[in-house]
Write an enzyme that holds these catalytic residues in place. Structure first.
Site, mmCIF file in Angstrom:
data_model
loop_
_atom_site.group_PDB
_atom_site.id
_atom_site.type_symbol
_atom_site.label_atom_id
_atom_site.label_comp_id
_atom_site.label_asym_id
_atom_site.label_seq_id
_atom_site.Cartn_x
_atom_site.Cartn_y
_atom_site.Cartn_z
ATOM 1 N N LYS A 68 27.246 -38.575 29.161
ATOM 2 C CA LYS A 68 28.055 -39.597 28.506
ATOM 3 C C LYS A 68 27.586 -40.987 28.920
ATOM 4 O O LYS A 68 27.391 -41.867 28.066
ATOM 5 C CB LYS A 68 29.524 -39.392 28.886
ATOM 6 C CG LYS A 68 30.496 -40.082 27.987
ATOM 7 C CD LYS A 68 31.932 -39.777 28.431
ATOM 8 C CE LYS A 68 32.308 -38.338 28.114
ATOM 9 N NZ LYS A 68 33.536 -37.910 28.799
ATOM 10 N N ARG A 138 36.436 -42.017 32.651
ATOM 11 C CA ARG A 138 35.960 -40.850 31.914
ATOM 12 C C ARG A 138 34.998 -40.007 32.748
ATOM 13 O O ARG A 138 34.074 -40.536 33.356
ATOM 14 C CB ARG A 138 35.238 -41.303 30.638
ATOM 15 C CG ARG A 138 35.938 -42.390 29.882
ATOM 16 C CD ARG A 138 35.109 -42.923 28.714
ATOM 17 N NE ARG A 138 34.869 -41.916 27.681
ATOM 18 C CZ ARG A 138 34.060 -42.108 26.637
ATOM 19 N NH1 ARG A 138 33.396 -43.253 26.517
ATOM 20 N NH2 ARG A 138 33.913 -41.164 25.742
ATOM 21 N N GLY A 147 35.910 -30.607 27.189
ATOM 22 C CA GLY A 147 37.294 -30.376 27.582
ATOM 23 C C GLY A 147 37.496 -29.791 28.960
ATOM 24 O O GLY A 147 38.622 -29.499 29.346
ATOM 25 N N MET A 149 36.672 -31.149 32.002
ATOM 26 C CA MET A 149 37.079 -32.106 33.030
ATOM 27 C C MET A 149 38.020 -33.131 32.417
ATOM 28 O O MET A 149 38.383 -33.034 31.266
ATOM 29 C CB MET A 149 35.852 -32.761 33.628
ATOM 30 C CG MET A 149 35.067 -31.810 34.495
ATOM 31 S SD MET A 149 33.672 -32.615 35.244
ATOM 32 C CE MET A 149 32.692 -33.052 33.852
ATOM 33 N N ARG A 382 25.997 -37.682 21.577
ATOM 34 C CA ARG A 382 25.248 -36.669 22.318
ATOM 35 C C ARG A 382 24.693 -35.670 21.319
ATOM 36 O O ARG A 382 25.122 -35.637 20.153
ATOM 37 C CB ARG A 382 26.159 -35.952 23.319
ATOM 38 C CG ARG A 382 27.273 -35.208 22.627
ATOM 39 C CD ARG A 382 28.176 -34.487 23.601
ATOM 40 N NE ARG A 382 29.391 -34.072 22.903
ATOM 41 C CZ ARG A 382 30.562 -33.863 23.483
ATOM 42 N NH1 ARG A 382 30.705 -34.052 24.778
ATOM 43 N NH2 ARG A 382 31.607 -33.472 22.794
ATOM 44 N N HIS A 500 39.051 -27.508 20.032
ATOM 45 C CA HIS A 500 38.435 -26.793 21.153
ATOM 46 C C HIS A 500 37.880 -25.439 20.719
ATOM 47 O O HIS A 500 36.734 -25.095 21.001
ATOM 48 C CB HIS A 500 39.471 -26.612 22.265
ATOM 49 C CG HIS A 500 38.935 -25.894 23.460
ATOM 50 N ND1 HIS A 500 39.114 -24.547 23.643
ATOM 51 C CD2 HIS A 500 38.189 -26.334 24.494
ATOM 52 C CE1 HIS A 500 38.513 -24.186 24.767
ATOM 53 N NE2 HIS A 500 37.944 -25.248 25.305
ATOM 54 N N SER A 831 0.960 -4.016 34.563
ATOM 55 C CA SER A 831 2.183 -4.415 33.877
ATOM 56 C C SER A 831 3.292 -4.370 34.914
ATOM 57 O O SER A 831 3.533 -3.318 35.525
ATOM 58 C CB SER A 831 2.483 -3.466 32.722
ATOM 59 O OG SER A 831 3.704 -3.832 32.139
ATOM 60 N N CYS A 898 6.931 -5.607 31.627
ATOM 61 C CA CYS A 898 7.625 -4.794 30.641
ATOM 62 C C CYS A 898 9.053 -4.459 31.052
ATOM 63 O O CYS A 898 9.659 -3.567 30.516
ATOM 64 C CB CYS A 898 6.837 -3.518 30.357
ATOM 65 S SG CYS A 898 6.660 -2.472 31.803
ATOM 66 N N TYR A 918 1.046 -11.574 28.857
ATOM 67 C CA TYR A 918 2.070 -11.273 27.852
ATOM 68 C C TYR A 918 3.370 -10.845 28.508
ATOM 69 O O TYR A 918 3.394 -10.485 29.685
ATOM 70 C CB TYR A 918 1.586 -10.183 26.888
ATOM 71 C CG TYR A 918 1.457 -8.814 27.508
ATOM 72 C CD1 TYR A 918 2.551 -7.954 27.566
ATOM 73 C CD2 TYR A 918 0.253 -8.383 28.053
ATOM 74 C CE1 TYR A 918 2.448 -6.711 28.153
ATOM 75 C CE2 TYR A 918 0.136 -7.133 28.632
ATOM 76 C CZ TYR A 918 1.246 -6.300 28.688
ATOM 77 O OH TYR A 918 1.143 -5.067 29.271
HETATM 78 P P1 ADP Z 1 35.727 -35.847 26.699
HETATM 79 O O1 ADP Z 1 34.484 -35.729 27.491
HETATM 80 O O2 ADP Z 1 36.723 -34.797 27.007
HETATM 81 O O3 ADP Z 1 35.447 -36.030 25.245
HETATM 82 P P2 ADP Z 1 36.080 -38.688 26.876
HETATM 83 O O4 ADP Z 1 35.783 -39.354 28.144
HETATM 84 O O5 ADP Z 1 35.015 -38.765 25.849
HETATM 85 O O6 ADP Z 1 36.448 -37.178 27.187
HETATM 86 O O7 ADP Z 1 37.405 -39.317 26.345
HETATM 87 C C1 ADP Z 1 38.483 -38.679 25.749
HETATM 88 C C2 ADP Z 1 38.907 -39.415 24.515
HETATM 89 O O8 ADP Z 1 39.246 -40.760 24.800
HETATM 90 C C3 ADP Z 1 37.827 -39.482 23.471
HETATM 91 O O9 ADP Z 1 38.398 -39.297 22.216
HETATM 92 C C4 ADP Z 1 37.282 -40.871 23.616
HETATM 93 O O10 ADP Z 1 36.729 -41.330 22.426
HETATM 94 C C5 ADP Z 1 38.508 -41.653 24.023
HETATM 95 N N1 ADP Z 1 38.143 -42.818 24.820
HETATM 96 C C6 ADP Z 1 37.458 -42.800 25.981
HETATM 97 N N2 ADP Z 1 37.242 -44.043 26.441
HETATM 98 C C7 ADP Z 1 37.810 -44.887 25.548
HETATM 99 C C8 ADP Z 1 37.906 -46.313 25.462
HETATM 100 N N3 ADP Z 1 37.351 -47.094 26.369
HETATM 101 N N4 ADP Z 1 38.567 -46.832 24.415
HETATM 102 C C9 ADP Z 1 39.118 -46.011 23.481
HETATM 103 N N5 ADP Z 1 39.060 -44.687 23.504
HETATM 104 C C10 ADP Z 1 38.412 -44.106 24.524
HETATM 105 MG MG MG Z 2 34.272 -37.308 24.508
#
Ligand code: ADP
Ligand code: MG
Ligand code: MG
Length: 944
Positions: A68, A138, A147, A149, A382, A500, A831, A898, A918
């Site tokens: 991220k 984040r 989802g 962490m 990503r 999810h 082999s 093998c 191989y």
């Molecule tokens: P995950 O890895 O679980 O997607 P994120 O860190 O991306 O968690 O954040 C969770 C949610 O919060 C996402 O929808 C993201 O876009 C939103 N979000 C994160 N940081 C900000 C920010 N600075 N302003 C607005 N929304 C945010």
């Molecule tokens: Mg995210």
């Protein structure tokens, strides 16, 4: 003050150990690299800034910044609208655990300095009453773990700042909506108050005020909720909600580090082979708000359809919403295309940016955005997770669109995901006959059929009992991951294409349908209702993840389209996916250096392997032929014979049968090399079980029977008892049989060479390679080779033609590797039999490891099953030694493997790196091995 829960504390201590372990040199190799002067140079940077078109980091720094953080840096550098912020590096996560949940003061200072810079960039101040800076905190590791962490939004709010925010924005509803979200997230993530506790109060206020949706709540209601939430925090979190923003920030940061070790994150890493020691980064970023009103919103999307691979803008958004609302199923999100009419400018900008991102990264992007008062902000990008089906589609489309070269396209597909394309579908006729009970969103393609279960634990339990299950949930949560992993498919009642269940289902290649609103699920009662019908736990359901249709019946499945083409029941021109699959693999063939052979014992398997692109047979197990119809009695006569003459009589009967078998396998391989192993298993495997014989005899005697049948049984029993061994796998088997009964080797050689000579006369090219198993000393091989060469010469003379053949050996006894230079004096090829080699190197019985493997993995004594993926350090080292010494003895030695490992992508990388010629895999895994071999040649690491 409340500190971490005891459980969490134990966790921290464990991790401190782990972190040390990760650093301590385990092998000679890491000892060498550890002795390099890494620390000497300059002071380490732990915090990386990004703002106003310039970032300290970039896309190549995932190790340090997490995925991220690297994405945010890269987007910032590209001039995209990204809210400013900074990333605390993954190294700090390890330090946090090493220092028993503390952050050194120097790093704290570095964070403070960056916070000051962020305040300047944002023009706002954390904790200010007039103009408060709000941030998100984040998580984000090198590999995305959707989802698993935690993230906290709107940090910096307190009882005073919220009024300041209201004044500044003249939007009290917005200010208090943000505050209640913050208290809930902070309470849940940091103070570990269950989400339900908050949701319960939230629903109570909604009911009391008659609000249907969260957006119906006005400022007064939200103020009420804020007060209730603070009380919950006090009651269940054991302390007042912290009002000091810098304390909030530290606590949130540490909670993110802690979330790295929560059970579901650990489980996720175990499934995906992600190491524990890489840690997570923490991103602190200025908030932008999708919840200020009707001109704001938030959404997620993909640049292409991640289920089918089709080129279409794909995703969902919600007006007046924040963060996870879209994926959490709070309200039903709108398809992203509808954004065009709601906010045309933001939509156009989003399309332009994401198209640019796809070009820039040369891969499908999965992105998050927020629109604040019609202004677009990018929050994440990503590589999009996709199904195997979509991966093949996208990679081939990218080449057509000239976005990537074929060489780059190869790297876009995970070899393991090709297995999804070979998974069965439903028989279309049967499928049509059954009425459709309901429909949902087709989140991940594939046919799923099984018994309904409602919890992840039941899914695991029932699967263990040998049942096939479909996991039915209102919506899945990250804690369900173990159940999703074992289920045939996942079916949810709520949630969109990016929920999810959808994301994880696609990644696992599990058929999944989400948002099947027709299901009224009663999880407690373990049943659901659909159109007046009740379906109970254990009833059958089937669904098609490509169309979204759900049916209440068990439906037989049918081979995949690709397999139909390979089997010749469908023409390649009728199957687009087959053509793309073949194109991709033909590109892989251009770049791989490793040959890919198949393990096949019978003519039809050889043919299948050939059609999957096998370049030869690496292992044909002749004993499988002895189990064929009418052969076992002859085999038994051979084993029971008292004299060599009697044994030869029986073997002469087997000879023509074996010759025909070999002939079929040779034909199936169309002139490619075929490696035939002489008899390997202990002879008792061909005889009845001792207990069965004893029961039979006792019964016959009780019935007063006598005569030849009884005598025969008694003779058999006597021989079985004679052959009994305490450790059959270490007993009289492999080359040891050929040495004690040379006439078996003679017969097998004659059958092979006769088949080869006769086909040769018909003009069919044949390349037999005769392989002696379980050799540990050169003298064993010399003994057998003398026999093979003599019989081959006799046979060719009698047949009146000459054929080329090789004699070689399996290296599967550790000693064989160690004296490989001597063995290579006799062997023309090696082999590696990595199944036995693993068994004998670890001393683990393949057939018994199941009893303790899981415990070994839970305790991290073993990361992976060494019988599935090669143990590089130990068994792998024996392979390396065998290769080096073998080539010393004979420079042009042909070397392959093998064992089961030949079809495992990670192992294929290893075999490439030690210079094998191989790998040989089961026919179905030949495509995986072809692609993995190409990736190995292009030197990408698996999972990167
Ligand atoms: P995950 O890895 O679980 O997607 P994120 O860190 O991306 O968690 O954040 C969770 C949610 O919060 C996402 O929808 C993201 O876009 C939103 N979000 C994160 N940081 C900000 C920010 N600075 N302003 C607005 N929304 C945010
Ligand atoms: Mg995210
Ligand atoms: Mg073996």
């Amino acid at each position: 003050m409340r500190t971490a829960k005891p459980q969490a504390r134990a966790q921290v201590a464990k991790l401190a150990k782990l972190a040390k372990l990760a650093k301590s040199p385990k092998s000679k190799k890491s000892a060498r690299s550890a002795s390099k002067p890494v620390r000497a140079a300059k002071v380490k940077q732990y915090v990386y800034f990004f703002a106003n078109g310039k970032a300290d980091g970039n896309r190549n720094m995932k190790d340090v910044l997490g995925g991220k953080g690297a994405g945010l840096a890269e987007m910032t550098n590209a001039g995209l609208p990204v809210p400013p912020g900074f990333t605390i590096s993954t190294a700090v996560c390890n330090i946090y655990y090493e220092q028993h949940a503390r952050i050194p003061a120097a790093i704290d200072r570095e964070i403070d300095e960056h916070l000051k810079r962020l305040e300047t960039a944002a023009g706002a101040k954390l904790g200010s009453t007039e103009n408060p800076l709000l941030v998100s905190v984040r998580s984000g590791a090198k590999f995305s773990m959707p989802g698993m962490m935690d993230t906290i939004l709107n940090l910096g709010l307190n009882d005073v700042a919220v009024e300041g925010l209201k004044q500044r924005t003249r939007n009290g509803r917005f200010a208090f909506d943000s505050y209640r979200r913050f208290i809930q997230m902070f309470g849940n993530v940091v103070l570990e108050v269950p989400k339900d506790a908050f949701e319960h109060e939230f629903d109570a206020v909604k009911r009391a005020t008659g609000a249907k949706l969260d957006t119906d709540l006005d400022e007064a209601a939200l103020r009420d909720i804020v007060e209730r939430f603070k009380r919950i925090v006090l009651q269940r979190g054991g302390r007042d909600f912290p009002q000091d923003p810098s304390e909030q920030l530290k606590m949130a940061r540490n909670a993110v580090f802690r979330s790295w070790m929560n059970p579901r994150a650990k489980e996720y890493r175990r499934i995906y082979d992600i190491p524990d020691h890489i840690g997570t980064a923490v991103n602190v970023q200025m908030m932008v708000f999708g919840n200020t009103g009707e001109r704001s919103g938030t959404g997620v999307g993909f640049t292409r359809n991640p289920a089918t691979g089709r080129k279409e803008f794909f995703g969902e958004f919600l007006i007046n919403a924040q963060g996870e609302d879209v994926v959490a199923g709070i309200r039903t999100p709108q398809p992203i295309r509808e954004l065009e009419s709601v906010m045309p400018n933001a939509y156009k900008q989003l399309r332009d940016i994401t198209t640019r991102l796809e070009k820039h990264y040369k891969d499908v992007q999965d992105f998050e955005f927020t629109i604040q008062d019609e202004r677009l902000f990018m929050l994440q990008t990503r590589s999009g997770k996709r199904t195997g089906y979509a991966a093949v589609f996208i990679a081939t489309d990218f080449v057509t669109e000239k976005l990537v070269t074929p060489k780059e396209a190869i790297l876009l597909v995970d070899p393991e995901s090709l297995n999804q394309l070979l998974a069965p579908g439903f028989d279309p006729d049967e499928w049509k006959r059954i009425p459709t009970a309901t429909r949902g969103l087709p989140a991940s393609p594939g046919a799923a059929s099984g018994q309904v279960v409602f919890t992840a634990d039941h899914a695991v339990e029932w699967t263990r009992q040998g049942k096939q299950v479909v996991l039915v949930r209102r919506e899945t949560v990250p804690d369900d991951i173990h159940g999703m992993f074992v289920a045939q498919g996942i079916l949810t009642a709520t949630g969109g294409m990016t929920s999810h269940a959808a994301v994880v289902g696609r990644q696992m290649g599990k058929p999944s349908i989400v948002g099947a609103g027709g299901l009224q699920i009663d999880e407690a009662g373990r049943q659901f209702r659909i159109d007046g019908q009740t379906v109970k736990e254990g009833d059958y359901v089937s669904f098609d993840g490509l169309t979204g249709e759900v049916k209440l019946a068990q439906v037989a499945s049918k081979p995949s389209e690709i397999l139909q083409v390979v089997n010749g029941t469908l023409d390649a021109s009728q199957s687009e996916i087959y053509r793309r699959f073949e194109t991709l693999l033909s590109w892989a063939d251009r770049y791989r250096r490793l040959g890919v052979y198949a393990n096949a014992d019978l003519p039809d398997q050889a043919e299948l392997a050939y059609r999957f692109g096998a370049g030869g047979i690496g292992l044909c197990r002749t004993e499988h032929m002895f189990f064929g119809e009418g052969r076992i009695p002859i085999m038994q006569r051979m084993i029971l014979a008292d004299t060599e003459a009697d044994r030869r009589t029986a073997l002469n009967e087997l000879l023509p049968l074996q010759r025909d078998d070999f002939s079929g396998v040779f034909k199936g391989m169309h002139g490619q090399p075929v490696t035939i192993r002489t008899i390997d298993p202990p002879l008792h495997e061909f005889l009845p079980k001792r207990e069965d014989l004893m029961v039979d005899i006792a019964r016959m005697e009780a019935l007063g029977k006598s005569g030849s049948e009884l005598d025969e049984k008694k003779r058999l029993l006597a021989r079985v008892e004679q052959l009994h061994e305490f450790n059959p796998m270490l007993g009289h088997r492999g080359v040891r049989l050929g040495i004690t009964y040379p006439e078996i080797t003679e017969m097998q050689t004659r059958a092979i060479i006769e088949a080869a000579c006769r086909l040769n006369k018909e003009g069919v090219k044949v390349v037999p390679e005769i392989m002696i198993p379980l050799v540990g000393t050169v003298k064993e091989l010399r003994d057998q080779k003398t026999i093979v060469d003599r019989v081959a010469a006799e046979t060719m003379k009698a047949e009146g033609v000459r054929v080329k053949y090789l004699v070689g050996t399996m290296i599967e006894v550790p000693r064989g590797s160690l004296v490989a230079d001597q063995i290579a004096q006799e062997a023309e090829f090696f082999s590696f039999g990595t199944n036995d080699l693993t068994q004998l190197t670890f001393g683990f019985s393949r057939d018994d490891i199941g009893k303790f493997l899981k415990i070994y993995q839970d305790k991290k004594i073993l990361e992976k099953d060494p019988f599935a993926s090669i143990d590089v350090e130990g068994v792998g080292d024996l392979v390396r030694i065998g290769v080096e010494r073998g080539r010393k003895g004979r420079p042009d030695l042909k070397i392959g493997i093998c064992g089961e490992h030949g079809g495992d992508a990670a192992s294929v990388h290893f075999f490439h790196s030690v210079g094998l010629d191989y790998v040989s895999a089961s026919p179905y895994r030949v495509p995986v091995a072809r692609l993995a071999a190409a990736q190995a040649a292009l030197a990408v690491k698996v999972g990167d």
